[in-house]
Design an enzyme around this catalytic site. Structure first.
Site, short mmCIF file in Angstrom:
data_model
loop_
_atom_site.label_atom_id
_atom_site.label_comp_id
_atom_site.label_asym_id
_atom_site.label_seq_id
_atom_site.Cartn_x
_atom_site.Cartn_y
_atom_site.Cartn_z
CG HIS A 122 -2.15 -0.83 1.06
ND1 HIS A 122 -3.36 -0.49 1.61
CD2 HIS A 122 -2.35 -1.99 0.39
CE1 HIS A 122 -4.26 -1.41 1.28
NE2 HIS A 122 -3.67 -2.32 0.55
CE1 TYR B 102 -5.70 3.58 11.30
CE2 TYR B 102 -5.02 3.89 9.03
CZ TYR B 102 -4.90 3.23 10.24
OH TYR B 102 -3.96 2.24 10.39
N PRO C 125 -4.16 0.14 18.77
CG PRO C 125 -6.14 -0.98 18.21
CD PRO C 125 -5.42 -0.37 19.37
CE LYS D 19 4.02 2.90 13.36
NZ LYS D 19 4.26 2.35 12.05
CE1 TYR E 109 -1.12 3.67 9.67
CE2 TYR E 109 -0.07 2.75 7.71
CZ TYR E 109 -1.09 2.74 8.64
OH TYR E 109 -2.09 1.79 8.56
#
Ligand code: RFL
Ligand code: PHB
Length: 389
Positions: free
Chosen positions: A72, A200, A292, A296, A384
């Site tokens: 991704h 998100y 979550p 990580k 990220y």
């Protein structure tokens, strides 16, 4: 029985360490409380940093991940329906891999089988002995028979509820903890995902996340109060709530179907310092837990394993204890960075019961800055996709 490194816990941290050490000619014994089927039935992480991808490849367990995993290059963020994208490659020059933790664990078990590694499953009464002496050992019951594994080192990879961390007396360690006033209700369903990238979503009804495992397997989450129980949530109720929190175009694309798995995970940040005591070294969830939101947890388990593997290889192959001496400090430096990122992302995205309108405006302002500032997007993308090891 004697080995070089006794590993407590056959989750991703324990198996990855065992696999790397075996490949480097260092003998291990893995001791796991549960059955293999039970370990492989747990649905957990889905987003793998590239550093972890490379470590799994180095362990010789990356072949199926490279075939079936989905790279991704970005993710979507929604603030009450306003959708924008973070381009990881443009902002940080890196990408992530979407591939389930369950699949990684299965691949690691297969790789361990192929090299004939020793793994005890379904054991009882695991006890760590003489951890600060030159002769540490682990004892446990297997099929009612008491077993002793003597080792040079013990790796505590037995997760948050394991026995390794509590073996270190509270007089020599310190705990840091933050409990969030909500959990994530997650479902796995054999339906095409609402989006080709993760979404998100911050929403006035609460946070939601659209994730996936593959083109026909979706992993969706909604923020719920800690008092909710899984039995209270029918699949229909879940999808209705999830749809309401998603931006319109994703909500329109939602395909519903029966859940294959449904569970609630409370959100917590936790660190226990130091990560070493005598010959015991902690790695993964045994030493720390992150919420979550930043994906990580598994990735930190991988970076711990990287540092511990380096330290142990240096000891066995180079005769130097520098890497082992530095282990706790090196691992914790990275742990605290991921703690900060997961905490900040959690604080920005969720509905907190005690937040005033002012604090909700601050969340929106943070998200607007992320949307419009290239430097803010870069900070997000760097964190990220994973800070360097
Ligand atoms: P694990 O996976 O808990 O494995 C520990 C193993 O030790 C065994 N054990 C014992 N063995 C022997 N003796 C004892 N006394 C023992 N006590 C326990 C257990 O049976 C188990 O097999 O820890 P490990 O290896 O450190 O791996 C950590 C990860 O599992 C965890 O951090 C992630 O799953 C967190 N996480 C995520 N991480 C990510 O990097 N990306 C994600 O997208 C992501 N999503 C998630 C997540 C965790 C979640 N939940 C349910 C906690 C999503 C969810 C919903
Ligand atoms: C998941 O796919 O389970 C997942 C993805 C991203 C997260 C957390 C969980 O931040």
């Amino acid at each position: 029985m004697r080995t070089q490194v006794a590993i407590i816990g056959g989750g991703p941290a324990g198996l990855l360490l065992s696999q790397l050490l075996n490949k480097a000619g260092i003998a291990t014994v893995v001791i796991e409380l549960r059955s293999r089927d039970y370990v492989l039935s747990r649905i957990r992480a889905g987003v793998i940093e590239w550093g972890a991808v490379e470590l799994i490849r180095a362990a010789g367990a990356g072949e199926r991940m490279d075939r079936e995993g989905i790279p991704h290059d970005g993710c979507r963020i929604s603030d009450n329906g306003r959708l924008f994208r973070i381009d990881f490659v443009e902002s940080a020059g890196k990408r992530v891999m979407v591939y389930g933790q369950t699949e990684i664990t299965k691949d690691l078990y297969d790789a361990q089988d192929a090299i004939g590694a020793t793994i005890f499953h379904e054991v009882d009464g695991v006890t760590l002995n003489d951890v600060v002496s030159p002769t540490p050992s682990v004892t446990f019951l297997k099929d009612g028979v008491r077993q002793t594994v003597e080792a040079d080192f013990i790796a505590g990879c037995d997760g948050f509820h394991g026995v390794s961390r509590p073996t270190i007396p509270l007089s020599v360690r310190r705990e840091y903890e933050k409990i969030y006033p909500f959990g994530w209700l997650g479902i796995l369903t054999r339906t095409p995902p609402v989006s080709d990238e993760l979404i998100y979503a911050r929403h006035e009804r609460g946070f939601a996340l659209a994730s996936m495992r593959n083109a026909n397997l979706s992993r969706y989450y909604v923020q719920v109060p800690l008092t909710d129980r899984v039995e209270d949530w029918s699949d229909e109720a879940f999808f209705e709530e999830f749809r309401a929190r998603m931006p319109a175009e994703a909500a329109r694309r939602l395909v519903t179907g029966p859940s294959i798995e449904k569970s609630i995970a409370p959100l917590r940040s936790f660190v226990s310092e130091p990560m070493r005591w005598g010959h015991l070294y902690l790695a993964g969830d045994a030493a720390h837990i992150v919420p979550p939101t930043g994906a990580k947890g598994l990735n930190l388990a991988a970076s711990d394993v990287h540092y511990l593997y380096e330290g142990l290889s240096e000891w066995y192959h180079g005769g130097s204890n520098a890497g082992l001496e530095a282990y706790s400090q090196r691992a914790l430096a990275r742990v605290w960075q991921s703690m900060r990122f997961s905490w900040a992302f959690t604080m920005m995205m969720h509905r907190f019961p005690d937040h005033s309108d002012y604090e909700r405006q601050m969340q929106s302002a943070d998200l607007a800055f992320l949307e419009t500032s290239a430097s803010a997007r870069r900070v997000m993308a760097e964190n990220y996709t994973g800070l360097p090891y």
